[in-house]
Design an enzyme around this catalytic site. Structure first.
Site, PDB file in Angstrom:
ATOM      1  N   LYS A 120       0.831  -1.212   0.000  1.00 48.74           N
ATOM      2  CA  LYS A 120       0.000   0.000   0.000  1.00 48.74           C
ATOM      3  C   LYS A 120       0.861   1.255   0.000  1.00 48.74           C
ATOM      4  CE  LYS A 120      -4.328  -1.832   0.602  1.00 48.74           C
ATOM      5  NZ  LYS A 120      -5.230  -2.323   1.624  1.00 48.74           N
ATOM      6  N   ARG A 161      -3.547 -10.170   4.390  1.00 55.12           N
ATOM      7  CA  ARG A 161      -3.862 -10.263   2.949  1.00 55.12           C
ATOM      8  C   ARG A 161      -2.659  -9.726   2.193  1.00 55.12           C
ATOM      9  NH1 ARG A 161      -5.723  -6.988  -1.031  1.00 55.12           N
ATOM     10  NH2 ARG A 161      -7.221  -7.845  -2.502  1.00 55.12           N
TER      11      ARG A 161
HETATM   12  N1  PMM Z   1      -7.230  -3.933   0.029  1.00 57.71           N
HETATM   13  C1  PMM Z   1      -7.436  -3.997  -1.298  1.00 57.71           C
HETATM   14  C2  PMM Z   1      -8.418  -4.847  -1.838  1.00 57.71           C
HETATM   15  N2  PMM Z   1      -9.160  -5.635  -1.037  1.00 57.71           N
HETATM   16  N3  PMM Z   1      -9.721  -6.381   1.126  1.00 57.71           N
HETATM   17  C3  PMM Z   1      -9.564  -6.319   2.455  1.00 57.71           C
HETATM   18  N4  PMM Z   1     -10.332  -7.080   3.259  1.00 57.71           N
HETATM   19  N5  PMM Z   1      -8.632  -5.503   3.029  1.00 57.71           N
HETATM   20  C4  PMM Z   1      -7.827  -4.690   2.281  1.00 57.71           C
HETATM   21  O1  PMM Z   1      -7.018  -3.947   2.859  1.00 57.71           O
HETATM   22  C5  PMM Z   1      -7.984  -4.721   0.866  1.00 57.71           C
HETATM   23  C6  PMM Z   1      -8.968  -5.597   0.311  1.00 57.71           C
HETATM   24  C7  PMM Z   1      -6.633  -3.119  -2.209  1.00 57.71           C
HETATM   25  O2  PMM Z   1      -5.377  -3.642  -2.454  1.00 57.71           O
HETATM   26  P1  PMM Z   1      -4.978  -4.393  -3.829  1.00 57.71           P
HETATM   27  O3  PMM Z   1      -5.479  -3.530  -4.965  1.00 57.71           O
HETATM   28  O4  PMM Z   1      -3.519  -4.429  -3.768  1.00 57.71           O
HETATM   29  O5  PMM Z   1      -5.624  -5.728  -3.844  1.00 57.71           O
END
Ligand code: PMM
Length: 297
Positions: free
Chosen positions: A229, A269
């Site tokens: 992030k 995650r």
């Molecule tokens: N961040 C992203 C997408 N989905 N889901 C949860 N539960 N928590 C998060 O922090 C989260 C998510 C965005 O990140 P990405 O685009 O790198 O997948």
């Protein structure tokens, strides 16, 4: 910070290996925040999901809509077109699949196809039909802190007390989901790092990470999504203040994983599974070391 021996909790129907879980991310999108385009092709996405499971991912999170700051929404049909073959194939491989969606129709498809977890970054705010759907299906539900869609979410990153406000808003969303019939035991909470959280001044993400205990006091397991992030890129900025590119913040992600797992997070995650799975094992050995002294439980 959570006491190192804070129980991380567990969720019926999901793996419980006695350590923090590792969720591997498969973004079937051309424009995702951190790995945009790499797994847009279904065959590549499926291969990637299988590889992450081999590397130690407990859950594979499949998403068909980018939520990076500024992103516009994807039509329902397109989101379904992206995730369908990937969810079907990964379930057929015997993997524990989660669907990352804000839409009840997509969640319904994935549950029918065998997905075991619905990951809704909007915490039920984007699609009001979502909480009732997961309640009826009796599937675990990740309820993330969210204040609005990506195109303008950063303008909503205004807090007097970020930890208290995120905690209270999560509690409200949890109560709303329970009102719709969702068993509270199936709820996982997530502070939503990067979602309506400033990576600069005032900084919100580190404050939340440093106060996980206050979120854990809501009584539900915590999922932490810090991988790649912006707040990590900013932390690692060069001498000219230029943020580090997303994919080069993986080592910092591993450090966050170790700290969050040691602090009692239920799941992290992440985009790179192997080093994060190692970090989780380090954190668990650390926690066991504390308990080994015969101290707190
Ligand atoms: N961040 C992203 C997408 N989905 N889901 C949860 N539960 N928590 C998060 O922090 C989260 C998510 C965005 O990140 P990405 O685009 O790198 O997948």
């Amino acid at each position: 910070m959570i006491e190192s021996t804070t129980p991380r909790g567990s969720v019926p129907g999901l793996p419980d290996p006695g350590r923090c879980l590792v969720m591997g991310v498969v973004n079937v999108t051309p424009d995702s925040f951190s790995d945009g385009g790499a797994w847009f092709d279904a065959t590549a996405a499926i291969r990637h999901g299988v590889r992450m499971a081999e590397e130690g991912a407990d859950i594979i999170d499949v998403g068909g809509e980018s939520t990076r700051p500024g992103a516009q929404r994807v039509p329902l049909e397109e989101e379904l077109r992206r995730v369908k073959p990937v969810v079907h194939a990964l379930v057929a491989e015997g993997l524990v699949v989660s669907v990352d969606t804000m839409r009840a129709e997509v969640a319904q498809f994935a549950i029918d196809a065998g997905a075991r977890l619905v990951n809704d970054v909007s915490g039920g705010l984007s699609d009001p039909a979502m909480p009732r759907l997961v309640a009826r299906a009796r599937v675990p539900y990740v309820l993330m802190h969210w204040r609005g869609h990506s195109h303008d979410m950063q303008s909503r990153a205004v807090y007097g007390d970020v930890v208290g406000e995120v905690r209270d808003e999560l509690a409200q969303r949890m109560a709303a989901a329970v009102d719709e019939g969702l068993d509270p035991e199936l709820i996982v909470l997530d502070p939503g790092l990067g979602f309506a959280k400033r990576p600069d001044v005032p900084e919100h993400n580190w404050t939340l990470l440093a106060h996980l205990a206050e979120l854990r006091s809501l009584g539900r397991p915590l999922l932490i999504g810090g991988s790649r992030k912006r707040f990590l890129g900013r932390l690692l900025a060069d001498a000219a203040g230029e943020p580090r590119p997303f994919a080069e913040s993986d080592d910092a992600t591993v450090a966050v994983t170790a700290l969050a797992a040691a602090a009692g997070a239920w799941c992290v995650r992440v985009h790179e599974v192997r080093p994060n799975a190692d970090a989780v094992r380090v954190a668990e050995a650390w926690r066991a070391g504390i308990e080994g002294r015969g101290g707190a439980r």
